[in-house]
Design an enzyme around this catalytic site. Structure first.
Site, mmCIF file in Angstrom:
data_model
loop_
_atom_site.group_PDB
_atom_site.id
_atom_site.type_symbol
_atom_site.label_atom_id
_atom_site.label_comp_id
_atom_site.label_asym_id
_atom_site.label_seq_id
_atom_site.Cartn_x
_atom_site.Cartn_y
_atom_site.Cartn_z
ATOM 1 N N ASN A 1 5.857 -5.273 -3.451
ATOM 2 C CA ASN A 1 4.959 -4.119 -3.439
ATOM 3 C C ASN A 1 5.418 -3.198 -2.306
ATOM 4 O OD1 ASN A 1 2.859 -2.312 -3.238
ATOM 5 N ND2 ASN A 1 1.338 -3.818 -2.556
ATOM 6 N N TRP A 2 6.041 -2.101 -2.683
ATOM 7 C CA TRP A 2 6.633 -1.217 -1.656
ATOM 8 C C TRP A 2 5.588 -0.344 -0.965
ATOM 9 C CZ3 TRP A 2 11.702 1.037 -4.256
ATOM 10 C CH2 TRP A 2 12.538 -0.033 -4.604
ATOM 11 N N LYS A 3 4.387 -0.292 -1.484
ATOM 12 C CA LYS A 3 3.323 0.543 -0.896
ATOM 13 C C LYS A 3 3.825 1.981 -0.743
ATOM 14 C CE LYS A 3 1.449 -3.652 1.045
ATOM 15 N NZ LYS A 3 0.730 -4.324 2.109
ATOM 16 N N HIS B 1 -5.588 -4.188 -5.316
ATOM 17 C CA HIS B 1 -5.016 -4.548 -4.020
ATOM 18 C C HIS B 1 -6.039 -4.258 -2.917
ATOM 19 C CE1 HIS B 1 -2.499 -4.488 -0.463
ATOM 20 N NE2 HIS B 1 -1.676 -5.255 -1.144
ATOM 21 N N GLU C 1 -5.802 -2.929 -0.116
ATOM 22 C CA GLU C 1 -5.743 -1.582 0.480
ATOM 23 C C GLU C 1 -6.433 -0.560 -0.418
ATOM 24 O OE1 GLU C 1 -1.520 -1.607 1.099
ATOM 25 O OE2 GLU C 1 -1.795 -3.192 2.577
ATOM 26 N N GLU D 1 -4.528 -12.819 -2.079
ATOM 27 C CA GLU D 1 -4.017 -12.196 -0.858
ATOM 28 C C GLU D 1 -5.112 -12.148 0.199
ATOM 29 O OE1 GLU D 1 -0.420 -9.566 -1.690
ATOM 30 O OE2 GLU D 1 -2.155 -8.329 -2.067
ATOM 31 N N GLY E 1 0.196 -7.791 6.217
ATOM 32 C CA GLY E 1 0.820 -6.909 7.201
ATOM 33 C C GLY E 1 0.503 -7.277 8.641
ATOM 34 N N SER F 1 2.056 -11.543 4.513
ATOM 35 C CA SER F 1 3.094 -11.885 5.480
ATOM 36 C C SER F 1 4.012 -13.012 5.003
ATOM 37 C CB SER F 1 2.469 -12.215 6.843
ATOM 38 O OG SER F 1 1.761 -11.087 7.327
ATOM 39 N N GLY G 1 4.912 -7.598 0.641
ATOM 40 C CA GLY G 1 4.827 -6.228 1.131
ATOM 41 C C GLY G 1 6.006 -5.910 2.049
ATOM 42 N N GLY G 2 5.793 -6.046 3.337
ATOM 43 C CA GLY G 2 6.797 -5.663 4.343
ATOM 44 C C GLY G 2 8.194 -6.213 4.054
#
Ligand code: PGA
Length: 252
Positions: A9-11, A97, A99, A169, A175, A215, A236-237
């Site tokens: 997930n590149w956000k 998600h 966010e 999640e 993150g 993470s 993510g990251g």
């Protein structure tokens, strides 16, 4: 047998040029690390989905969008529909998600609707749930996840739910560098599978992939993925660098 999946997930990261070179690097590296039965998915931003669809065409990489609107079309300035995403050739859409819930006020009602619209287009929702820090600390994580599943997913028929990928999640791990321990992940994944079993029966629950997100990195993925009810990760990251992402793919 349920699928093993590593999804990135590149956000809100990467320009089109940067994203296309990341896809190229994943395409080049994937054959060396991707085992049979492991799917690789990338979820770039909307603006590069079309270019990304061309870039992944003919490779083992599948494409996801990060969100969609709950209605099929209409006067919703700035929004993107599942129909548009389907027309581009993406196969998956991330829904719910944390966010989106936290910063864009997504509710259980809108998430349930989004899942419906995604399924109606023949696409696969990657349905996210999970508790926030205070809920984990007060021992309410099981209750929270149960409520989310009841309100957002369990209106589906067995036939429909078989097309869903679930991503657990924990919000406190997203993150933050904090990760659920492999045992914590297994405990709640097993709980989610039990909820699916209670609602749809074991035969259905056994077919549904449940991903872990929060993470997840090359150095912790192997242990997390080794757990019986963890079928992969939503990353993510670590999905923003080919080396890290492929390191996670290699963890299976
Ligand atoms: P993270 O994000 O890997 O950066 O913690 C995971 C996610 O939000 O899907």
């Amino acid at each position: 047998m349920r699928k093993k999946i590593v999804a990135g997930n590149w956000k809100m990261n990467k320009t089109i040029t940067e994203g296309l070179s990341l896809i190229e690097a994943i395409k080049t590296g994937a054959p060396k690390v991707q085992k049979a039965g492991v799917d690789i998915i990338v979820a770039p931003t909307y603006v590069m989905l079309s270019d990304a669809a061309k870039a992944v065409n003919g490779s083992s990489i599948k494409l996801a969008a990060q969100n969609c609107h709950q209605e099929e079309s209409g006067a919703y300035t700035g929004e993107i529909s599942a129909t548009m995403i389907q027309a581009i050739g993406a196969e998956y859409i991330i829904i719910g998600h944390s966010e989106r819930r936290q910063y864009f006020n997504e509710t259980s009602a809108s998430i349930a609707k989004k899942i419906n619209v995604v399924l109606s287009k023949g696409l696969t929702p990657i349905y996210c749930n999970g508790e926030v820090k205070e809920e984990r600390e007060s021992g309410r994580h099981f209750e929270v996840v149960k409520r989310q599943m009841n309100d957002e997913l369990f209106h589906l028929s067995a036939e429909e739910v078989l097309k869903v990928v679930v991503a657990y999640e924990p919000v406190w791990a997203i993150g933050t560098g904090l990760t659920a321990s492999p045992d914590q992940a297994q405990e709640i994944h097993a709980f989610i599978r039990q909820l699916l079993t209670d609602k749809y029966g074991a035969a259905v629950a056994e077919e549904i992939s449940i991903l872990y997100g929060g993470s997840c990195k090359p150095d912790n993925a192997k242990e997390i993925f080794s757990k019986k009810d963890v079928d992969g990760g939503l990353i993510g990251g670590a999905a923003l660098k080919a080396e890290d992402f492929l390191g996670i793919v290699a963890a299976f």
